[in-house]
Design an enzyme around this catalytic site. Structure first.
Site, PDB file in Angstrom:
ATOM      1  N   ASP A   1       3.579  81.776 -35.548  1.00 41.54           N
ATOM      2  CA  ASP A   1       4.969  81.144 -34.975  1.00 41.54           C
ATOM      3  C   ASP A   1       3.808  79.822 -34.888  1.00 41.54           C
ATOM      4  OD1 ASP A   1       5.574  82.651 -31.993  1.00 41.54           O
ATOM      5  OD2 ASP A   1       4.602  80.196 -32.235  1.00 41.54           O
ATOM      6  N   ILE A   2       4.862  78.847 -34.365  1.00 42.25           N
ATOM      7  CA  ILE A   2       5.086  77.842 -34.452  1.00 42.25           C
ATOM      8  C   ILE A   2       4.198  77.013 -33.398  1.00 42.25           C
ATOM      9  CG2 ILE A   2       7.446  77.506 -32.974  1.00 42.25           C
ATOM     10  CD1 ILE A   2       7.011  75.128 -35.928  1.00 42.25           C
TER      11      ILE A   2
ATOM     12  N   VAL B   1      14.313  83.644 -29.228  1.00 43.64           N
ATOM     13  CA  VAL B   1      14.561  83.790 -30.164  1.00 43.64           C
ATOM     14  C   VAL B   1      15.362  85.065 -30.377  1.00 43.64           C
ATOM     15  CG1 VAL B   1      14.973  83.700 -33.174  1.00 43.64           C
ATOM     16  CG2 VAL B   1      13.612  82.465 -31.145  1.00 43.64           C
TER      17      VAL B   1
ATOM     18  N   HIS C   1      11.811  90.537 -32.134  1.00 40.66           N
ATOM     19  CA  HIS C   1      10.760  90.195 -33.255  1.00 40.66           C
ATOM     20  C   HIS C   1       9.209  91.002 -32.389  1.00 40.66           C
ATOM     21  CE1 HIS C   1      12.052  87.002 -30.687  1.00 40.66           C
ATOM     22  NE2 HIS C   1      10.711  86.464 -30.681  1.00 40.66           N
TER      23      HIS C   1
ATOM     24  N   HIS D   1       5.237  90.161 -31.171  1.00 38.75           N
ATOM     25  CA  HIS D   1       4.454  89.033 -31.688  1.00 38.75           C
ATOM     26  C   HIS D   1       3.304  90.109 -31.602  1.00 38.75           C
ATOM     27  CE1 HIS D   1       6.649  85.468 -29.437  1.00 38.75           C
ATOM     28  NE2 HIS D   1       7.538  86.857 -28.524  1.00 38.75           N
TER      29      HIS D   1
HETATM   30  P1  5GP Z   1      10.371  85.385 -27.809  1.00 40.30           P
HETATM   31  O1  5GP Z   1       9.744  84.145 -26.097  1.00 40.30           O
HETATM   32  O2  5GP Z   1      11.677  84.998 -28.319  1.00 40.30           O
HETATM   33  O3  5GP Z   1      10.278  86.348 -27.513  1.00 40.30           O
HETATM   34  O4  5GP Z   1       8.991  84.168 -28.996  1.00 40.30           O
HETATM   35  C1  5GP Z   1       9.809  83.494 -29.815  1.00 40.30           C
HETATM   36  C2  5GP Z   1       8.442  83.134 -30.472  1.00 40.30           C
HETATM   37  O5  5GP Z   1       8.851  82.059 -31.754  1.00 40.30           O
HETATM   38  C3  5GP Z   1       8.049  81.559 -30.036  1.00 40.30           C
HETATM   39  O6  5GP Z   1       6.626  82.243 -29.686  1.00 40.30           O
HETATM   40  C4  5GP Z   1       8.096  80.330 -30.816  1.00 40.30           C
HETATM   41  O7  5GP Z   1       7.004  79.434 -30.795  1.00 40.30           O
HETATM   42  C5  5GP Z   1       8.394  80.929 -31.993  1.00 40.30           C
HETATM   43  N1  5GP Z   1       9.082  80.401 -32.642  1.00 40.30           N
HETATM   44  C6  5GP Z   1      10.430  79.421 -32.506  1.00 40.30           C
HETATM   45  N2  5GP Z   1      11.079  78.905 -33.391  1.00 40.30           N
HETATM   46  C7  5GP Z   1      10.535  78.583 -34.128  1.00 40.30           C
HETATM   47  C8  5GP Z   1       9.896  78.262 -35.702  1.00 40.30           C
HETATM   48  O8  5GP Z   1      11.299  78.185 -35.901  1.00 40.30           O
HETATM   49  N3  5GP Z   1       9.158  78.862 -36.321  1.00 40.30           N
HETATM   50  C9  5GP Z   1       7.974  79.479 -36.156  1.00 40.30           C
HETATM   51  N4  5GP Z   1       7.201  80.003 -37.228  1.00 40.30           N
HETATM   52  N5  5GP Z   1       8.414  79.694 -34.944  1.00 40.30           N
HETATM   53  C10 5GP Z   1       9.154  79.837 -33.789  1.00 40.30           C
END
Ligand code: 5GP
Length: 116
Positions: free
Chosen positions: A29-30, A95, A99, A101
């Site tokens: 994760d970034i 996103v 996915h 985590h």
């Molecule tokens: P969500 O809130 O959708 O469950 O989590 C999305 C995750 O994707 C977040 O933890 C965010 O930090 C990670 N993320 C968003 N954009 C990128 C990216 O461009 N690269 C990577 N490696 N992680 C990303």
């Protein structure tokens, strides 16, 4: 428009890839929330849990077996870790490419903050 995760899976955007097979890709994760924070993502573009079908069951199972392997490789299998999937707005999904985590490497505390 492909999501950023689709571009990472295709090698068109940078990421630290930890694991990849014919069904899933895992990368760091970034913005990590813990010492280990990996995203395990289906190679097929599926927006949310609401969009999975019985045809996806092999891939969904693979997300868990990949998580087990990655946790072992990261040295957190014994200390423990959390697997988390957000679905849509109330969960804060950012996103729209399914996915999971995988977070660990420290005490994670309660699963949810209390509202009151
Ligand atoms: P969500 O809130 O959708 O469950 O989590 C999305 C995750 O994707 C977040 O933890 C965010 O930090 C990670 N993320 C968003 N954009 C990128 C990216 O461009 N690269 C990577 N490696 N992680 C990303």
């Amino acid at each position: 428009m492909p999501t950023i995760f689709a571009r990472i899976i295709a090698g068109q955007a940078p990421a630290t890839i930890i694991y990849q097979d014919e069904l899933v890709t895992a990368f760091k994760d970034i913005h990590p929330l813990a010492p280990v924070h990996i995203l395990i993502v289906p190679n097929k573009e599926i927006a949310t849990v609401n969009d999975v079908t019985p045809d996806d069951e092999a891939m969904l199972g693979r997300m868990f077996t990949a998580a087990r392997k990655i946790a072992q490789a990261m040295g957190i299998a014994e200390s423990g870790y959390r697997l988390l999937v957000n679905c849509r707005d109330d969960a804060g999904q950012e996103v729209y490419h399914l996915h999971m985590h995988l977070v660990g490497g420290r005490r994670l505390g309660p699963m949810l903050a209390r509202r009151d």
